[in-house]
Design a protein around this motif. Structure first.
Motif, PDB file in Angstrom:
ATOM      1  N   SER A 119     -11.318   9.721  -4.507  1.00 62.25           N
ATOM      2  CA  SER A 119     -10.333   8.356  -4.942  1.00 62.25           C
ATOM      3  C   SER A 119      -9.569   7.451  -3.481  1.00 62.25           C
ATOM      4  CB  SER A 119      -8.666   8.492  -5.809  1.00 62.25           C
ATOM      5  OG  SER A 119      -7.813   9.661  -4.882  1.00 62.25           O
ATOM      6  N   GLY A 120     -10.070   8.469  -1.958  1.00 64.54           N
ATOM      7  CA  GLY A 120      -9.510   8.405  -0.921  1.00 64.54           C
ATOM      8  C   GLY A 120     -10.972   7.121   0.116  1.00 64.54           C
ATOM      9  N   ARG A 218      -4.429  -9.167   0.484  1.00 61.20           N
ATOM     10  CA  ARG A 218      -3.645  -8.642   1.675  1.00 61.20           C
ATOM     11  C   ARG A 218      -2.695  -7.408   1.497  1.00 61.20           C
ATOM     12  NH1 ARG A 218       1.120 -12.202   1.902  1.00 61.20           N
ATOM     13  NH2 ARG A 218       1.454 -13.816  -0.126  1.00 61.20           N
ATOM     14  N   TYR A 219      -2.695  -7.307   0.327  1.00 61.05           N
ATOM     15  CA  TYR A 219      -1.821  -6.538  -0.653  1.00 61.05           C
ATOM     16  C   TYR A 219      -2.654  -5.350  -0.209  1.00 61.05           C
ATOM     17  CZ  TYR A 219       1.738 -10.342  -0.797  1.00 61.05           C
ATOM     18  OH  TYR A 219       2.004 -11.209  -1.359  1.00 61.05           O
ATOM     19  N   ALA A 220      -3.892  -4.977  -0.733  1.00 65.68           N
ATOM     20  CA  ALA A 220      -4.500  -3.805  -1.242  1.00 65.68           C
ATOM     21  C   ALA A 220      -4.737  -2.795  -0.242  1.00 65.68           C
ATOM     22  CB  ALA A 220      -5.610  -4.064  -2.069  1.00 65.68           C
ATOM     23  N   ARG A 221      -4.235  -1.916  -0.357  1.00 68.36           N
ATOM     24  CA  ARG A 221      -4.452   0.087   0.761  1.00 68.36           C
ATOM     25  C   ARG A 221      -4.578   0.805  -0.157  1.00 68.36           C
ATOM     26  NH1 ARG A 221      -1.977  -4.275   2.984  1.00 68.36           N
ATOM     27  NH2 ARG A 221      -1.474  -4.767   4.346  1.00 68.36           N
ATOM     28  N   PRO A 222      -5.343   1.583   0.768  1.00 62.69           N
ATOM     29  CA  PRO A 222      -5.896   2.968   0.341  1.00 62.69           C
ATOM     30  C   PRO A 222      -4.330   3.644   0.097  1.00 62.69           C
ATOM     31  CG  PRO A 222      -7.019   2.390   2.774  1.00 62.69           C
ATOM     32  CD  PRO A 222      -5.683   1.399   2.370  1.00 62.69           C
ATOM     33  N   LEU A 223      -5.024   4.551  -1.070  1.00 59.93           N
ATOM     34  CA  LEU A 223      -4.088   5.089  -1.649  1.00 59.93           C
ATOM     35  C   LEU A 223      -3.828   6.316  -0.698  1.00 59.93           C
ATOM     36  CD1 LEU A 223      -1.688   6.218  -3.288  1.00 59.93           C
ATOM     37  CD2 LEU A 223      -4.201   7.501  -5.222  1.00 59.93           C
ATOM     38  N   THR A 224      -2.457   7.033   0.066  1.00 62.44           N
ATOM     39  CA  THR A 224      -2.226   7.992   0.555  1.00 62.44           C
ATOM     40  C   THR A 224      -1.063   8.948  -0.242  1.00 62.44           C
ATOM     41  OG1 THR A 224      -3.244   7.091   2.987  1.00 62.44           O
ATOM     42  CG2 THR A 224      -1.226   9.025   3.153  1.00 62.44           C
ATOM     43  N   GLU A 225      -1.285   9.419  -0.451  1.00 61.94           N
ATOM     44  CA  GLU A 225      -0.024   9.839  -1.803  1.00 61.94           C
ATOM     45  C   GLU A 225       0.931  10.871  -0.346  1.00 61.94           C
ATOM     46  OE1 GLU A 225      -1.926  11.182  -5.638  1.00 61.94           O
ATOM     47  OE2 GLU A 225      -2.024  13.030  -4.104  1.00 61.94           O
TER      48      GLU A 225
END
Length: 388
Positions: A119-120, A218-225
């Motif tokens: 998922s990264g 413009r909002y979407a970011r990778p998931l960093t838990e």
């Protein structure tokens, strides 16, 4: 099936007999996985793919039952899914309660072509929903602190007096028109999870947020838990309420049916004896929201009821004589998806810890209040496909 890396988490991937490539399978098994139970499904009819959310694993199958790929590697709760034909991506609800982080996951499933994709990777992006966080973390009883899931009420989270509308996060997601319309722009609609506290009176509405996602890139970011981001739209396009009576964790599966022109709300049944506690509810797409009292939700200063944009339930199905609430006793809580022509997929979960599976069945709408959906037979499928 050949065992792959631990990231795949697969024990057995179910296989179905290949149907004609151009049509929908009558049944499909979503495999058996070392994961949480199935939470939702999404169907790309044009591409010929079915997607299954298993809480911490996403599985992609083609219509023949072949496993194409899996996405893994997060610890949050991936819930309901929907496929957006406008951009070819799957959208799903994603929760991190202790971090007060609620996201819509945006998954580039065209690039999901193997088992064990992390998922990264670039495939997986998330958009933060601050309005959900505000309701989830609201100090409802006014004692100056928020009693959440990570403190006093851990182990009995539904007992907390806080959480506006008893918001537990989000679950159901679906694309469809603005409420009150059957045409025009398609919005992403996100449904709240609602705590099943039978002692509260402010948790008897389903809460639905509609978002215009055209600028979400413009909002979407990778998931960093380790460091959850806070990038997302400040407000929803609209916020709506449907009085069904309390249900256990709100709308689990939400879908829009363009053929019947209605929204479907699949739920775990509630436990309040004053309500009929149906498993499935519907809202007609043409039902215009009206500003009304949110019965049970105290107004400002405790005076009267709070007001909100309320949607009425569809005028068919079973009807409870005491409340007037209508619905159906149709299991639709772990996967439901209209696929046009009055056809629907419904999922049934099975298996225990470490061996979670899902059986998907193609069903057709009957209109019968007591038996609203029945499985599609091979004969009916052949008749439907016969050239006219």
């Amino acid at each position: 099936m050949k065992m792959l890396s631990l990231l795949a988490l697969a024990l057995v991937a179910g296989q179905a007999s290949p149907p004609p490539r151009s049509d929908l399978p009558l049944v499909q098994n979503g495999g058996t996985w070392r994961s949480g139970h199935v939470q939702g499904v999404a169907v790309d009819r044009k591409g010929g793919y079915i997607y299954y959310s298993f809480t911490n694993l996403l599985a992609k199958y083609d219509f023949s039952g072949k496993l194409i790929g899996t996405l893994v590697g997060w610890t949050g709760h991936l819930g309901d899914l929907d496929f957006n034909p406008a951009d070819g991506k799957v959208y799903g609800s994603l929760e991190y309660k202790e971090d007060k982080a609620f996201y819509v996951a945006v998954i580039d499933v065209a690039r999901l072509d193997r088992v064990g994709v992390a998922s990264g990777s670039e495939i997986f992006r998330t958009v933060y929903l601050p309005e959900v966080v505000d309701d989830y973390s609201a100090d409802v009883n006014g004692d100056g602190r928020f009693d959440g899931d990570d403190g006093k009420y851990r182990g009995d989270v539904a007992a907390s007096p806080d959480h506006r509308y008893a918001c537990s996060g989000i679950d159901g997601v679906a694309f469809g028109p603005a409420f009150g319309r059957t045409d025009g722009r398609r919005y992403l609609t996100v449904a709240y999870g609602i705590y099943g506290n039978v002692a509260r009176a402010d948790n008897d509405h389903q809460v639905l947020l509609q978002y215009d996602i055209r600028d979400w890139a413009r909002y979407a970011r990778p998931l960093t838990e380790a460091a959850p981001h806070r990038s997302g739209p400040a407000k929803a396009h609209g916020k709506y309420f449907v009085r069904t009576g309390n249900t256990h964790y709100g709308v689990q599966n939400l879908s829009y049916d363009a053929t019947l022109q209605r929204w479907w709300l699949g739920v775990y049944p509630g436990k309040k004896p004053a309500f009929p506690n149906y498993l499935l509810f519907a809202v007609d797409a043409r039902e215009r929201p009206v500003r009304r009292d949110l019965i049970g939700v105290p107004g400002r200063g405790g005076r009267g009821w709070e007001k909100g944009m309320v949607l009425g339930l569809a005028d068919d199905g079973l009807q409870d004589p005491a409340t007037g609430i209508r619905g159906w006793n149709q299991k639709a809580d772990v996967g439901s998806q209209p696929v046009s022509e009055g056809l629907f997929y419904f999922a049934v979960n099975s298996g225990g810890k470490g061996r979670q599976s899902a059986q998907l069945t193609l069903m057709r709408w009957t209109g019968d209040a007591r038996r609203p959906f029945v499985p599609v037979t091979e004969e009916a499928q052949e008749e439907r496909l016969r050239p006219r």
